[in-house]
Write an enzyme that holds these catalytic residues in place. Sequence first.
Site, PDB file in Angstrom:
ATOM      1  N   HIS A   1      88.685 120.319 -37.965  1.00  7.14           N
ATOM      2  CA  HIS A   1      88.240 120.137 -36.580  1.00  7.14           C
ATOM      3  C   HIS A   1      87.519 121.379 -36.047  1.00  7.14           C
ATOM      4  O   HIS A   1      86.727 121.316 -35.107  1.00  7.14           O
ATOM      5  CB  HIS A   1      89.447 119.805 -35.695  1.00  7.14           C
ATOM      6  CG  HIS A   1      89.120 119.025 -34.462  1.00  7.14           C
ATOM      7  ND1 HIS A   1      87.924 119.157 -33.776  1.00  7.14           N
ATOM      8  CD2 HIS A   1      89.829 118.084 -33.794  1.00  7.14           C
ATOM      9  CE1 HIS A   1      87.931 118.337 -32.732  1.00  7.14           C
ATOM     10  NE2 HIS A   1      89.066 117.677 -32.729  1.00  7.14           N
TER      11      HIS A   1
ATOM     12  N   ASP B   1      76.760 101.624 -42.471  1.00  5.37           N
ATOM     13  CA  ASP B   1      76.433 100.771 -43.622  1.00  5.37           C
ATOM     14  C   ASP B   1      75.776 101.624 -44.718  1.00  5.37           C
ATOM     15  O   ASP B   1      74.676 102.130 -44.542  1.00  5.37           O
ATOM     16  CB  ASP B   1      75.495  99.648 -43.137  1.00  5.37           C
ATOM     17  CG  ASP B   1      75.032  98.740 -44.260  1.00  5.37           C
ATOM     18  OD1 ASP B   1      75.436  98.967 -45.421  1.00  5.37           O
ATOM     19  OD2 ASP B   1      74.250  97.816 -43.977  1.00  5.37           O
TER      20      ASP B   1
END
Length: 474
Positions: free
Chosen positions: A171, A417
Amino acid sequence: MAKPNAVEIVEVCKVAPPPTADFHGPKSLPLTFFDIRWLRFPPIERLFFYETSSPNSIISTFFFDSILPRLKHSLSLTLLHFLPLAGNITWPPTSPKPGIEYAESDGVSLTVAVSNADFRRLSGTDVFCEAAEYSPLVPKLSASNDQVAVLAIQVTVFPNHGFSIGVTNHHSVFDGKSLILFVKSWALICRSLGSGHRSDGHDQSTIFLQLPPELKPVYDRDYIKDSADLGTIFSNQWRNIDGPDNRSLVPWEVKKIQPAGSVRGTFQMPRQKIEKLKQLVRVEKMANKDPIIHVSTFSLTYAYMLACLVKAEEVKDDKILFVFTMDLRSRLEPPIPTTYFGNCIAGKVTVVEREALLGKEGLVVALSAISEAIKGLEKGPLNGAENWVTVIDKLKASTIRAYSVASSPRFEVYSTDFGWGRPKKVDFISIDKTGAISLSENRNGDGGVEIGLVLRKHHMEAFSSLFAEGLEYL
Ligand SMILES: CC(C)(COP(=O)(O)OP(=O)(O)OC[C@H]1O[C@@H](n2cnc3c(N)ncnc32)[C@H](O)[C@@H]1OP(=O)(O)O)[C@@H](O)C(=O)NCCC(=O)NCCSC(=O)CC(=O)O
């Protein structure tokens, strides 16, 4: 692999950018105060499931002959734009602050595995699977006191069903928005490789040097003004947490909020129900002549979750903590580019009385608390920023139930995708450690919100009933 639910690792390699190409990203990158704030925070883990069928061969052959080489090649090309992701966070004794360094031998660790677990069960929403079943599908970040990897990836094939991509990130290098920028860039390049089209739309099959503007990372640290020198203050604070002059970069081992045997659940808040809730809250507020509060898809969903969760978990604490983050890219003065790469988020912690949440007005109580917190931005998005590291340290030690939020429906994860269609499911795995609620857009595209949770099994069942009952009569 005789045992059920077994995951066998078949390869661990490093994927680096192509050696001879020009890099589009910097080889070293300073961490800003927005980043340093998260220095020892546990890694973030996401998992994308893809269902595939192969026209000519069984899926595991198709995976090893076609899918895996394309994923590897496109990852290498993507790293040309995201070079810091192939590097490590380091903190040399001579340096007042930690930073990211990329060396020639560096690369992103890629694990390839085969699982005989039930793909449909893990990627479905009908049953609550044990949270522990997902852990072997996401990689660990390699970490020592001196350096910690920025990113690790695992691709796991489920023979005859599909594959998953597990992404683990630190993070302290980037927030969810930047992570998704990287994943979508990788997906675009992978898709383009399959179609023989360049990612910029021109025909070309091998070199992919351009990304469209909406995916191009902006690394310029000048955008982040640090007039109070918070970067140095936070670095010094980290050095004094867990000992004097401690420069360890090993992420904190947090005690899991949910014990062994806890289950993962996915819930959908349909758009139509959100609109009904909006109307209901407006009518109620008007009847009470209360001032209009911030009513949005996010605030309503979060408030509804909180009201159900406190009941389902039978929380005993008198006070409950709500924790959520806000993207500051558009809120800084002047605003910074939406593709700025790094962290640019602020956290907000709000305390609410349990009794008020359990009452008839629980939803409105939660909504008001969230609204107040968002309204607090008007005082300045960096108001109280000097306490950010101490707040993280205090939250880690606190035993009060804190309901935090991970990810955001704005990331549109279901449009990721790689060339084999939209994900069947996207899970935020690390919520099993942090106890956070994860949010994404509904996979059916109705404009609603999809919610991920990890709870003890009986709490999940209680939550599931409360969640459904509350929506049924809307
Ligand atoms: C503070 C907020 C949560 C508050 O959200 P709200 O939706 O309540 O309020 P808002 O003022 O932003 O928006 C009000 C209305 O405008 C719409 N709106 C505004 N800006 C928008 C945008 N850029 N894209 C889409 N919609 C937008 C909202 O949908 C909403 O309408 P409507 O009501 O119709 O929806 C949000 O502004 C925000 O900053 N979200 C991003 C948080 C984030 O980045 N989290 C990840 C942290 S990193 C992390 O957790 C780790 C990781 O992910 O890896």
